[in-house]
Design a protein around this motif. Structure first.
Motif: not given
Length: 743
Positions: A103-106, A323-328
């Protein structure tokens, strides 16, 4: 209170995740294209994270396996995508943490950064060094892991050296320089180097050159259709190959890539490969390295500022936050702070039991002046080999050397001088043969005009393999340097150590101790072969050492060699002390993160078995893996923390007995701590005493009157493995084993 280059994950998803493997047919190697082909189906897949091979989602996909179809933009070819479930993931699972990293790489992809190899670089912020045809691309390395009580993201600043020349330009340069032997010269220049291919942004290690093939040669696709390399690159990447006479490069695929369906050999075209990194020739260029260091050697204050700027970019980018919010997931905007400790400074023990205090920078060069060395070796005969033209400089320097040795209470008689006509390798070898056939000097000093590696290797081979004589190689510019007295003092200390002396020690509060250092270096003359060097202490003051080297081609051989070599060291210790050591400390360097389980299962167990055979009952022992190559950086109020700083909480691993130690003082750039992973410990020392003992060991490297990054025994092992891997390529003469001849 220290800061470190870590950001805390304040909140994170903890619901169940499903992990899927994604395959493409026909095969597509470009990760960006694979992602684009899958993105078309986001309505079906809903929220997902994809790294090019693995897909993570919070929804179970149906049916399993799921088959989807996409069309590749470049050639309108129909691609079949197969998505197959691999496992269910729960919080705490190793793959769950992997999901955070993907996720961080994205997220880093949203910063318009370029993926080169495995890391992201900012091509728009590149620094050009036109004098050397180089570009420096700044970038970031991120890694999210479970630490003691929190999940933390380590963020480190990195740089990629990009050269503005292609492999084809290097080939042309080699043929211009050596028209008759250009093939060999080109192979030596390119094999082992890393190249970047712009068409798919991948990096490859060059393993061979195929001079029989050309871009016009044909190969077989998976569909069994035959195609030329020129047509393949035009059809797949719309790239026109201009030079049809160039040979092709071969890169062998890694085992994991072969498992993923890639062919064993990857063929590359020199014209399409950019050179990366710096060569040994460049490293030897002082002004070039200084120009690079001006940008890459970042001070603690500047590093903190750059990390805060990076955090600000992450926090202010809407796509990343979405993106971060989507995955909390929520990252702290500030670097972590935590308490640490500083150990008290050591006292250096000189000759005649004189002790001296060390300053805050852990450097005792000044303390050495007019103080006796701990053990003075008895030097009777030594020879100086030099060119006739440098006679005056040599005589002046030898007088300075004898004077500086006398101030350390090391008596050096006048040497025998042996003149040679020129600086050819043959002249030095002939001189060494003549000297050793007439007399048996304890040490031979060779004065050489420059740092030529082949001449150095020839001298060392002659005196470390053919005959067992200690050698001291001195470059002529040292004879005329401004700091001649300082250079002479260092050479006097080295020469004393090479024939059995020792300059200093520290107080060792435990008796019956043997400390072993171990490191590995690759053999530069034979691919796939490495040399493992072991250095073990033989006395209470840790000033006498036994060393041995063995070559191996895999981990199994290496594990076996370590246990056998430790047995040899114990026999030598018993001969020296009439008893076996009661405590054994083994510091093992040269282990990658992925090899730790293997080292634990194989090496530690084999050593325990061997020790039980010798002692009948397993003696007190500690086995510690030493890791130097870390992305962790520590800061104390915008400065480097002082030598002796210990961190054993907060950023350490929850399932290991590990600690970070800053043992050395750094005047330029940011200090890098060393990580110690205690894998087996029955030594009876508490963690605080183990840390203190380890810190003491960093004071005992005799090539430097200051502390070093790793225990001295590891540094000695590295020095020996490096000498054998780079210059000797064979095991040294056994009669040198009781001396630090490799210093």
């Amino acid at each position: 209170m220290l800061k470190a280059n870590y950001f805390k994950l304040l909140t994170h998803t903890d619901w169940a995740l499903y992990q899927y493997r994604v395959d493409f047919s026909p095969e597509e190697e470009r990760t960006s294209v694979r992602k684009a082909l899958l993105r078309v189906h986001k309505e079906i897949l809903r929220g997902f994270i994809f790294d090019g091979t693995l897909l993570f989602t919070a929804h179970r996909l149906s049916p399993d396996p799921l088959t989807l179809y996409s069309c590749r933009d470049s050639d309108n070819e129909k691609i079949t995508i197969t998505i197959k479930k691999v496992s269910d993931l729960a919080m705490g699972d190793a793959h769950y943490i992997q999901f955070f990293n993907i996720l961080m790489r994205k997220c880093l992809g949203h910063l318009s950064m370029q993926l080169v190899g495995r890391n992201f670089f900012d091509a728009r912020a590149k620094i050009e060094i036109p004098n050397y045809k180089l570009e420096l691309w700044p970038g970031y390395i991120t890694s999210i892991r479970q630490h003691e009580s929190s999940i933390l993201m380590c963020a480190e600043i990195t740089h990629k050296v990009m050269r503005q020349d292609t492999v084809l330009e290097l080939l042309v340069e080699c043929s211009r320089r050596s028209p008759s032997d250009w093939k060999n010269v080109f192979q030596q220049s390119i094999i082992g180097s890393i190249v970047l291919t712009g068409y798919n942004n991948n990096t490859y290690r060059i393993d061979d050159v195929d001079f029989d093939q050309r871009p016009t040669s044909t190969f077989e696709l998976k569909t069994k259709e035959k195609i030329t390399y020129i047509d393949y690159f035009w059809k797949k990447y719309q790239i026109q190959v201009k030079d049809v006479t160039q040979p092709l490069l071969v890169s062998r695929a890694k085992a994991r890539n072969i498992r993923a369906g890639m062919t064993e050999n990857i063929i590359l075209i020199p014209e399409l490969c950019s050179l990366t990194g710096i060569t040994d020739e460049m490293r030897a260029n002082f002004s070039l390295m200084k120009a690079l260091a001006d940008y890459t050697r970042v001070s603690p204050a500047d590093r903190i500022k750059k990390l805060n700027d990076f955090s600000q970019r992450l926090q202010s980018n809407k796509a990343i936050q979405d993106d971060l919010t989507l995955w909390n997931m929520k990252l702290s905007p500030t670097l972590i702070e935590f308490p640490a400790r500083v150990m008290r400074t050591e006292k250096i023990v000189h000759g005649e039991k004189v002790k001296s205090e060390i300053g805050p920078d852990a450097d005792w060069t000044k303390n050495m002046r007019n103080r006796s060395m701990l053990v003075q070796a008895n030097l009777h005969t030594w020879v100086v080999v030099h060119q006739a033209r440098s006679k005056t400089d040599v005589l002046g320097f030898i007088n300075t050397l004898i004077k500086s040795a006398a101030s350390l209470n090391f008596k050096m008689p006048q040497p025998v001088f042996y003149e040679i006509r020129d600086d050819r390798i043959g002249s030095y070898i002939e001189a060494l043969d003549r000297i050793m056939s007439r007399q048996q000097p304890q040490i031979i000093m060779c004065i050489v005009p420059n740092n030529r590696a082949d001449r150095y290797s020839a001298i060392k081979k002659k005196c470390c393999i053919d005959r067992a004589v200690a050698t001291q190689v001195v470059v002529e510019r040292c004879l005329r340097s401004k700091g001649t007295m300082s250079i002479a003092t260092k050479i006097a200390i080295q020469m004393n150590c090479k024939i059995g002396g020792a300059p200093w020690t520290v107080d060792i509060p435990i008796s019956g101790v043997m400390v072993i250092g171990f490191d590995v270096c690759h053999d530069t003359s034979m691919k796939g072969r490495s040399f493992g060097a072991m250095v073990a202490s033989l006395d209470q003051g840790l000033s006498r050492y036994y060393s041995t080297v063995s070559h191996h081609s895999n981990g199994e051989e290496l594990s076996n060699d370590i246990s056998i070599n430790i047995t040899k060291a114990l026999m030598k210790y018993r001969k020296f002390n009439n008893t076996l050591p009661s405590r054994i400390f083994i510091y093992r360097d040269g282990v990658g993160e992925g090899q730790i389980p293997f080292v634990f299962e194989r090496e530690v167990e084999m050593i325990k078995d061997k020790l039980t055979e010798i002692y009948q009952v397993l003696p007190r022992m500690a086995f510690v893996v030493v890791t130097k190559r870390l992305n962790t950086r520590l800061f104390l109020n915008d400065n480097n923390p002082p030598p002796g700083t210990i961190v054993d909480d907060y950023i350490t691993c929850p399932d290991r007995y590990d600690f970070f130690l800053v043992s050395q003082s750094v005047r330029q750039g940011t200090v890098s701590p060393t990580c110690y992973n205690v894998m087996h410990d029955t030594s009876g020392l508490s963690p605080a005493r183990m840390q203190r003992f380890t810190y003491k060991m960093t004071h005992l490297y005799y090539n430097w009157s200051g502390t070093v990054r790793v225990p001295a025994q590891c540094q000695y092992a590295h020095k020996l493995a490096f000498l054998v891997g780079q210059s000797l390529h064979r095991q040294p003469n056994p009669s040198l084993e009781d001396y630090l001849y490799f210093l």
